[in-house]
Write a protein that holds these residues in place. Structure first.
Motif, short mmCIF file in Angstrom:
data_model
loop_
_atom_site.label_atom_id
_atom_site.label_comp_id
_atom_site.label_asym_id
_atom_site.label_seq_id
_atom_site.Cartn_x
_atom_site.Cartn_y
_atom_site.Cartn_z
N GLU A 259 0.80 -1.23 0.00
CA GLU A 259 0.00 0.00 0.00
C GLU A 259 0.83 1.27 0.00
OE1 GLU A 259 -2.12 0.77 3.71
OE2 GLU A 259 -1.07 -0.96 4.56
N GLN A 265 -3.23 1.17 -5.74
CA GLN A 265 -4.65 0.98 -6.06
C GLN A 265 -4.85 0.61 -7.53
OE1 GLN A 265 -7.69 3.59 -4.66
NE2 GLN A 265 -6.57 4.24 -2.84
N GLN A 268 -4.15 -3.00 -8.10
CA GLN A 268 -5.23 -3.88 -7.64
C GLN A 268 -6.32 -4.01 -8.71
OE1 GLN A 268 -6.44 -2.04 -3.86
NE2 GLN A 268 -5.51 -3.76 -2.77
N ASN A 291 -14.62 -8.57 -4.20
CA ASN A 291 -15.41 -8.29 -3.01
C ASN A 291 -14.68 -7.36 -2.05
OD1 ASN A 291 -17.74 -9.83 -3.64
ND2 ASN A 291 -16.70 -11.71 -3.07
N ARG A 292 -13.35 -7.53 -1.97
CA ARG A 292 -12.56 -6.64 -1.10
C ARG A 292 -12.58 -5.21 -1.60
NH1 ARG A 292 -6.89 -6.16 -0.87
NH2 ARG A 292 -6.65 -8.08 -2.08
N LEU A 293 -12.41 -5.02 -2.91
CA LEU A 293 -12.44 -3.67 -3.47
C LEU A 293 -13.84 -3.05 -3.35
CD1 LEU A 293 -10.27 -3.97 -6.71
CD2 LEU A 293 -9.66 -2.89 -4.55
N ALA A 295 -15.96 -3.50 -1.09
CA ALA A 295 -16.28 -3.17 0.31
C ALA A 295 -15.38 -2.07 0.86
CB ALA A 295 -16.15 -4.43 1.18
N ASP A 296 -14.35 -1.67 0.09
CA ASP A 296 -13.38 -0.68 0.57
C ASP A 296 -13.83 0.73 0.18
OD1 ASP A 296 -11.23 0.79 1.37
OD2 ASP A 296 -9.74 -0.26 0.15
N LYS A 297 -14.38 1.46 1.13
CA LYS A 297 -14.89 2.80 0.83
C LYS A 297 -13.77 3.80 0.54
CE LYS A 297 -15.26 4.15 5.72
NZ LYS A 297 -16.18 4.63 6.77
N TYR A 298 -12.54 3.44 0.86
CA TYR A 298 -11.40 4.32 0.60
C TYR A 298 -10.75 4.04 -0.75
CZ TYR A 298 -11.84 5.28 5.59
OH TYR A 298 -12.33 5.63 6.83
N SER A 299 -11.20 3.00 -1.43
CA SER A 299 -10.61 2.66 -2.72
C SER A 299 -11.21 3.51 -3.83
CB SER A 299 -10.84 1.17 -3.04
OG SER A 299 -10.42 0.87 -4.36
N GLN A 302 -13.87 1.35 -5.87
CA GLN A 302 -14.98 0.67 -5.20
C GLN A 302 -16.19 0.54 -6.12
OE1 GLN A 302 -17.03 2.76 -2.04
NE2 GLN A 302 -17.41 0.85 -0.92
#
Length: 316
Positions: A259, A265, A268, A291-293, A295-299, A302
């Protein structure tokens, strides 16, 4: 050649609307030009993906008719509806006949279908040598002979027909979705001072912008290429553009795992597209990362990950 005329020419070639002599000449161009071969393959895969999505949509709509046929569009129209009373029963009979054929063909198709939602990967012996498939060689894959003629009773050749890929429709659709979703970033750099020679990484960036992907890989194979994470990130894009999706994933993954790297990002997202291009073989990796991306509100990706999951779910 402008983009739209080329698209129309490929369309005529794939749909068999191109004259025999012109199709033969165009087939020779495809065999000699790897970029043209990639363009033809991607457009053919988009055909497969569109046909699959239309088929899914049609089946979904027709399923709602089971036991509840569409309402009479002429009901309540007064005297104007009387002129249609003779034709309406005939139209309904024709509709029911089409529905019966659809039900029969759908049952036959499903009889041998595995219970899993994901299609099995194509057997190794059936993998075509088209640009969309993984290639472990140094040069980008090029499609085999693009057309095949058939002998007519008078001894003459019929118009060449497009090559038909033998991999499952859904697998082609995943690959087409990955290719159409992918947007190459710009690697052009203006940081070099006047009079200074370009670094290997800068040369590779320029080569990528000129679609010389094999030149990119050759340059970045040198140990003095420079920053390792930037080299791997750029090399991942070159592999993706040459259809080597497994190799692309191998380059994107280390960058996507740190990171603190500037392209974390982005790596990813492109790793996710590399997994998408290889579905269903990479089902586990794709779903975990998507699913991880999502759910990631900072990505920054998303919303794109959510949209991609919805599209893939509709294609199962």
């Amino acid at each position: 050649m402008n983009e739209h005329p080329l698209h129309d020419k490929i369309e005529a070639y794939l749909t068999g609307q191109m004259p025999s002599a012109e199709a033969k000449s165009f087939g020779q161009e495809i065999a000699a030009d790897e970029q043209l071969a990639l363009a033809v393959e991607l457009q053919r895969l988009e055909h497969d993906a569109m046909n699959l999505l239309l088929e899914k949509d049609l089946k979904s709509k027709m399923a709602t008719w089971d036991g509840s046929p569409p309402p009479n569009p002429f009901e309540g129209q007064g005297s104007r509806s009387k002129s249609f009373k003779f034709w309406l029963p005939i139209a309904l009979v024709a509709l029911l006949a089409v529905w019966g054929i659809y039900q029969f063909s759908g049952t036959t198709e499903q009889a041998g279908t595995p219970s899993t939602h994901w299609p099995d990967p194509a057997p190794a012996e059936n993998v075509p040598s088209a640009p969309a498939r993984e290639n472990t060689g140094d040069t980008p894959p090029v499609a085999d002979s693009p057309t095949k003629g058939t002998s007519a009773p008078n001894g003459k050749k019929d118009a060449p027909q497009p090559v038909i890929d033998d991999k499952p429709k859904s697998q082609s659709a995943f690959l087409a979705l990955a290719a159409s979703t992918y947007e190459a970033p710009s690697f052009q750099s203006n940081q070099r001072g006047e009079g200074k020679s370009a670094s290997i990484l800068e040369e590779a960036s320029v080569a990528f912008g000129e679609a010389k992907y094999q030149a990119v890989l050759n340059l970045l194979a040198k140990p003095e290429a420079g920053n390792e994470s930037l080299v791997r990130y750029l090399r991942g894009h070159a592999y993706f553009k040459t259809g080597k999706y497994n190799a692309a994933a191998g380059e994107f993954k280390p960058v996507a795992s740190d990171e603190f790297l500037p392209d974390y990002q982005e790596a990813q997202w492109f790793l996710l597209l590399s997994y998408l291009a290889q579905l269903p073989a990479t089902k586990k990796e794709f779903e975990a990362l998507a699913n991880r991306l999502a759910a990631d509100k900072y990505s920054d990706y998303q919303s794109k990950a959510k949209a991609l999951l919805e599209k893939v779910a509709a294609m199962k």
